[in-house]
Design a protein around this motif. Sequence first.
Motif, PDB file in Angstrom:
ATOM      1  N   PRO A 191       8.614   4.801  -5.272  1.00 63.63           N
ATOM      2  CA  PRO A 191       8.522   6.217  -5.651  1.00 63.63           C
ATOM      3  C   PRO A 191       7.083   6.699  -5.721  1.00 63.63           C
ATOM      4  O   PRO A 191       6.204   5.979  -6.189  1.00 63.63           O
ATOM      5  CB  PRO A 191       9.148   6.233  -7.056  1.00 63.63           C
ATOM      6  N   HIS A 192       6.845   7.911  -5.235  1.00 57.14           N
ATOM      7  CA  HIS A 192       5.514   8.516  -5.379  1.00 57.14           C
ATOM      8  C   HIS A 192       5.399   9.066  -6.799  1.00 57.14           C
ATOM      9  O   HIS A 192       6.317   9.715  -7.296  1.00 57.14           O
ATOM     10  CB  HIS A 192       5.347   9.641  -4.352  1.00 57.14           C
ATOM     11  N   GLY A 193       4.278   8.776  -7.439  1.00 54.97           N
ATOM     12  CA  GLY A 193       4.104   9.212  -8.826  1.00 54.97           C
ATOM     13  C   GLY A 193       3.433  10.564  -8.912  1.00 54.97           C
ATOM     14  O   GLY A 193       2.325  10.742  -8.428  1.00 54.97           O
ATOM     15  N   ASP A 194       4.117  11.544  -9.454  1.00 49.62           N
ATOM     16  CA  ASP A 194       3.479  12.809  -9.823  1.00 49.62           C
ATOM     17  C   ASP A 194       4.233  13.344 -11.036  1.00 49.62           C
ATOM     18  O   ASP A 194       4.946  12.604 -11.695  1.00 49.62           O
ATOM     19  CB  ASP A 194       3.453  13.800  -8.640  1.00 49.62           C
ATOM     20  N   HIS A 200       0.856  -1.193   0.000  1.00 51.53           N
ATOM     21  CA  HIS A 200       0.000   0.000   0.000  1.00 51.53           C
ATOM     22  C   HIS A 200       0.889   1.238   0.000  1.00 51.53           C
ATOM     23  O   HIS A 200       1.742   1.373   0.877  1.00 51.53           O
ATOM     24  CB  HIS A 200      -0.875   0.054   1.251  1.00 51.53           C
ATOM     25  N   ASP A 201       0.702   2.107  -0.966  1.00 49.38           N
ATOM     26  CA  ASP A 201       1.358   3.414  -0.924  1.00 49.38           C
ATOM     27  C   ASP A 201       0.411   4.339  -0.178  1.00 49.38           C
ATOM     28  O   ASP A 201      -0.721   4.551  -0.614  1.00 49.38           O
ATOM     29  CB  ASP A 201       1.610   3.938  -2.343  1.00 49.38           C
ATOM     30  N   VAL A 202       0.868   4.861   0.950  1.00 47.38           N
ATOM     31  CA  VAL A 202      -0.020   5.671   1.790  1.00 47.38           C
ATOM     32  C   VAL A 202       0.053   7.124   1.323  1.00 47.38           C
ATOM     33  O   VAL A 202       0.837   7.921   1.829  1.00 47.38           O
ATOM     34  CB  VAL A 202       0.358   5.545   3.285  1.00 47.38           C
ATOM     35  N   ASP A 203      -0.758   7.444   0.337  1.00 49.77           N
ATOM     36  CA  ASP A 203      -0.668   8.768  -0.284  1.00 49.77           C
ATOM     37  C   ASP A 203      -1.379   9.849   0.523  1.00 49.77           C
ATOM     38  O   ASP A 203      -0.826  10.914   0.741  1.00 49.77           O
ATOM     39  CB  ASP A 203      -1.273   8.735  -1.699  1.00 49.77           C
ATOM     40  N   LEU A 204      -2.613   9.576   0.934  1.00 46.38           N
ATOM     41  CA  LEU A 204      -3.420  10.672   1.474  1.00 46.38           C
ATOM     42  C   LEU A 204      -4.039  10.426   2.845  1.00 46.38           C
ATOM     43  O   LEU A 204      -3.971  11.270   3.719  1.00 46.38           O
ATOM     44  CB  LEU A 204      -4.560  10.994   0.486  1.00 46.38           C
ATOM     45  N   PHE A 249       9.499   3.262   2.562  1.00 50.77           N
ATOM     46  CA  PHE A 249       9.583   4.713   2.372  1.00 50.77           C
ATOM     47  C   PHE A 249       9.034   5.058   0.988  1.00 50.77           C
ATOM     48  O   PHE A 249       9.542   4.579  -0.023  1.00 50.77           O
ATOM     49  CB  PHE A 249      11.061   5.134   2.515  1.00 50.77           C
ATOM     50  N   HIS A 250       7.980   5.878   0.961  1.00 49.52           N
ATOM     51  CA  HIS A 250       7.376   6.300  -0.315  1.00 49.52           C
ATOM     52  C   HIS A 250       7.993   7.654  -0.663  1.00 49.52           C
ATOM     53  O   HIS A 250       7.502   8.692  -0.250  1.00 49.52           O
ATOM     54  CB  HIS A 250       5.858   6.399  -0.123  1.00 49.52           C
ATOM     55  N   TYR A 251       9.086   7.617  -1.411  1.00 53.44           N
ATOM     56  CA  TYR A 251       9.871   8.855  -1.581  1.00 53.44           C
ATOM     57  C   TYR A 251       9.334   9.761  -2.676  1.00 53.44           C
ATOM     58  O   TYR A 251       8.754   9.315  -3.651  1.00 53.44           O
ATOM     59  CB  TYR A 251      11.343   8.536  -1.803  1.00 53.44           C
TER      60      TYR A 251
HETATM   61 ZN   LIG Z   1       2.086   7.724  -4.155  1.00 50.59          ZN
END
Ligand SMILES: [Zn+2]
Length: 303
Positions: free
Chosen positions: A231-234, A139-143, A194-196
């Motif tokens: 990696p966080h995608g943006d 799980h990527d904990v984005d928000l 770590f979601h960098y």
């Molecule tokens: Zn993300």
Amino acid sequence: MLWIIVAILLGLSLLTWIFLIYSLFQEYRYATLFIDMLPFYQPLNFFALLSVVVSSYLILYIYEWSPPQWIAPLVLSIGLILNLSLIYFFRKWSNCYKLSVYADFLDELKKEQYSVKRFSEFNQTPQLDKNKIHVFLRHDVDLSLNRLLNIIKIEKEKNISSTLFFRLHSEKYIFEKSIPIIQYLHSEGFEIGFHYEVLSQTEGNTEEALVLFTKELNKLREYTPIKVVSPHGDKYSNQKIWSLVDKAKLDVWSTYDMKRDIYITDAGGKNMFKQHGSHIFDKLKEAKLGDVVQILIHADWWY
Ligand SMILES: [Zn+2]
């Protein structure tokens, strides 16, 4: 006067709808708000329909134009079609993100042929058992920390441990608030990663991003062991710096390094139903013994 107030109110509800649709397609950071609004979507829908009708009549009234008789049924039909399509679309979309769907999926993973592993087990195990399908659930904990805990609750009930990648700069939660949750999850046997997003923070400056990567990794390591990053995608596409990171020195590896046979993701809150009505989770059935399956779920979408 009363008509103007009514029209303004109904116009606002229409704007709310436009905002919700826009947030779904364009602005991921509004996702939690969108999900929070879901219980209201039917009343909103009703008001959206009314606003179409009332606004049209108001315009006719202001301009003192007496329309031909067929105008009223036409406006009403357009409003009705718009309304019904919205209901259809949101029903379909919201049905794929029910927590009960996720719970059923976990039941499938409990079956004998699957072995659900923490991400660090991928590198520590030289030879994966050829008689199992190896599932790496992440799980990527984005928000949303609350929505994450909803998912964790189900996983705990099913006795399944995932790997959770936390951000240090989420738009929706402050890192300090996530520390007790990180420590709790670690003590419960979940793995933390770590979601960098260091390239986003430095607005594309690679050198500064690399320095920051080490600094932030160490900050997170003050609270829990970290072996894996994602990696966080943006728009800065953070995985670009991964090839420059000194992995041996920092003793980390990335989810992108995993050779996987099947990848299942809900990234972007997309419609999880593929053609012919099958859900993206059905892709799991294509896995053969010995395969590696990576699953990425963003709790933000699930309700
Ligand atoms: Zn993300």
